[in-house]
Design an enzyme around this catalytic site. Structure first.
Site, PDB file in Angstrom:
ATOM      1  N   LYS A  54     -12.618   9.425  36.215  1.00  0.00           N
ATOM      2  CA  LYS A  54     -13.880  10.089  36.562  1.00  0.00           C
ATOM      3  C   LYS A  54     -13.949  11.468  35.919  1.00  0.00           C
ATOM      4  O   LYS A  54     -14.977  11.854  35.350  1.00  0.00           O
ATOM      5  CB  LYS A  54     -14.008  10.204  38.092  1.00  0.00           C
ATOM      6  CG  LYS A  54     -14.347   8.877  38.743  1.00  0.00           C
ATOM      7  CD  LYS A  54     -14.170   8.878  40.253  1.00  0.00           C
ATOM      8  CE  LYS A  54     -14.429   7.469  40.789  1.00  0.00           C
ATOM      9  NZ  LYS A  54     -14.169   7.300  42.224  1.00  0.00           N
ATOM     10  N   GLN A  98     -12.272  10.885  47.118  1.00  0.00           N
ATOM     11  CA  GLN A  98     -11.773   9.556  46.764  1.00  0.00           C
ATOM     12  C   GLN A  98     -11.260   8.835  48.013  1.00  0.00           C
ATOM     13  O   GLN A  98     -10.451   9.377  48.760  1.00  0.00           O
ATOM     14  CB  GLN A  98     -10.651   9.695  45.716  1.00  0.00           C
ATOM     15  CG  GLN A  98     -10.137   8.392  45.183  1.00  0.00           C
ATOM     16  CD  GLN A  98     -11.180   7.624  44.373  1.00  0.00           C
ATOM     17  OE1 GLN A  98     -11.890   8.196  43.537  1.00  0.00           O
ATOM     18  NE2 GLN A  98     -11.300   6.332  44.629  1.00  0.00           N
ATOM     19  N   ASP A 121     -21.561   9.928  45.708  1.00  0.00           N
ATOM     20  CA  ASP A 121     -21.148   8.554  46.015  1.00  0.00           C
ATOM     21  C   ASP A 121     -22.211   7.848  46.863  1.00  0.00           C
ATOM     22  O   ASP A 121     -22.156   6.630  47.034  1.00  0.00           O
ATOM     23  CB  ASP A 121     -19.825   8.564  46.810  1.00  0.00           C
ATOM     24  CG  ASP A 121     -18.641   8.116  45.951  1.00  0.00           C
ATOM     25  OD1 ASP A 121     -18.884   7.542  44.881  1.00  0.00           O
ATOM     26  OD2 ASP A 121     -17.495   8.342  46.376  1.00  0.00           O
TER      27      ASP A 121
END
Ligand code: NAD
Length: 305
Positions: A54, A98, A121
């Site tokens: 990422k 994460q 997200d």
């Protein structure tokens, strides 16, 4: 005739190139580049790989990447304090924690501490609620990637019958909501469902996110259906040598390919789209925060890399 292959790698390359062009256009107007902060708690090996990837792809898109690696023993208060600082940091436009988190940390409390407009997200309860009620919001990356691939194949999704197998908060539920928002007739199946093959045979669109290798067989498929395989499973591959493994999806690819109209492979299907969509979400969040017109990503103007 086998199904058309939906090439997620090429699609993701076009999406990343489009994001990079938009960043180059917008950064001089905003006076700064978009910034993506990724927080990793602990040392889960798969998460380490995702976080590295990422960060690297954010930099390649012309964004700033901020990585925060915290020890496994991090207390909730410390993590929430970091998130509060990132929420206030004008250099940071997108924040991603994460998952999975170590067991002592409550993922819901952590995700809901992220400012919704920086929640790239799309897991904050406010974004979940907005998507659920058909409002414009930040959409979770994997379902967003699936929708982009579906929209490229079907110019109009209205009235199509769709089955989503899997009802997790990360993939299955948001996927079903997006299909519903597109006016599909949506069915959702999960591990307690008893009649999945019959439901699948009705589906023009089948999205599978169960994490069960070979779950979907050829005799489940309506001829000509579009099959999106989200599953990522590592299975033993003795044919490649002792102890070797390979990645497969949830669909019996070779057999299903003979019946379906279009299908995503694993690897090279949904997977590459997920991080590309994270970049797209970060760009949208940045444009929104700077009051810039965020030009829609035009995927036709790019050459696949
Ligand atoms: P999860 O474990 O949270 O959820 C799995 C879902 O599948 C549940 O709803 C469960 O009820 C259902 N399920 C399990 N076994 C089933 C069965 N035999 N029949 C029908 N339904 C069944 O998983 P998740 O996070 O939603 O991920 C699903 C899969 O997608 C995994 O393989 C994961 O690795 C993969 N994934 C891929 C990406 C990507 O970028 N391509 C992103 C996220 C997840």
């Amino acid at each position: 005739m086998g199904a058309e292959l939906i090439d997620g790698r090429a699609f993701a390359a076009r999406l990343r190139a489009s994001v990079r062009d938009r960043v180059a256009e917008a950064a001089p107007r905003a006076g700064q580049a978009p910034g993506l902060a990724v927080v990793l708690v602990g040392h889960d090996p798969a998460s380490e790989v995702y976080v590295r990837s990422k960060g690297k792809q954010a930099l390649e898109a012309g964004m700033k990447s901020f990585e925060y690696r915290l020890p496994e023993t991090t207390r909730a208060a410390e993590l929430l304090d970091l998130i509060a600082r990132l929420n206030d940091d004008a250099q940071v436009h997108g924040i991603l924690v994460q998952l999975p988190l170590p067991a002592h940390l409550d993922p819901r409390a952590v995700i809901n501490a992220i400012a919704p407009h920086k929640d790239v997200d799309g897991f904050h309860i406010s974004n979940v609620g907005m998507v659920g009620t058909g409002q414009e919001a930040i959409v979770p990356c994997t379902p967003l990637g699936c929708m982009m691939m579906l929209r490229e194949r079907h110019s109009d999704l209205r009235g199509r019958t769709a089955l989503v197998i899997g009802h997790s908060n990360v993939v299955g539920k948001p996927m079903a909501r997006l299909l519903l928002n597109a006016d599909c007739t949506v069915m959702i199946a999960h591990k307690s469902s008893t009649n999945i093959p019959e439901l699948a045979r009705l589906a023009d669109i089948l999205v599978v996110a169960a994490g069960v290798p070979g779950l979907v067989r050829a005799d489940w498929i309506k001829p000509g259906a579009t099959v999106i395989d989200v599953g990522i499973n590592r299975i033993p591959a003795p044919e490649r040598g002792e102890g070797r493994t390979r990645l497969v999806g949830d669909v019996d690819f070779d057999a299903v390919r003979e019946v379906a109209g279009a299908i995503t492979p694993v690897p090279g299907g949904v997977g590459p789209m997920t991080i590309a969509c994270l970049l797209a979400n970060t760009l949208s969040a940045y444009c929104h925060q700077h009051g810039l017109d965020c030009a829609p990503l035009d995927l036709d103007e790019q050459d696949p890399a």
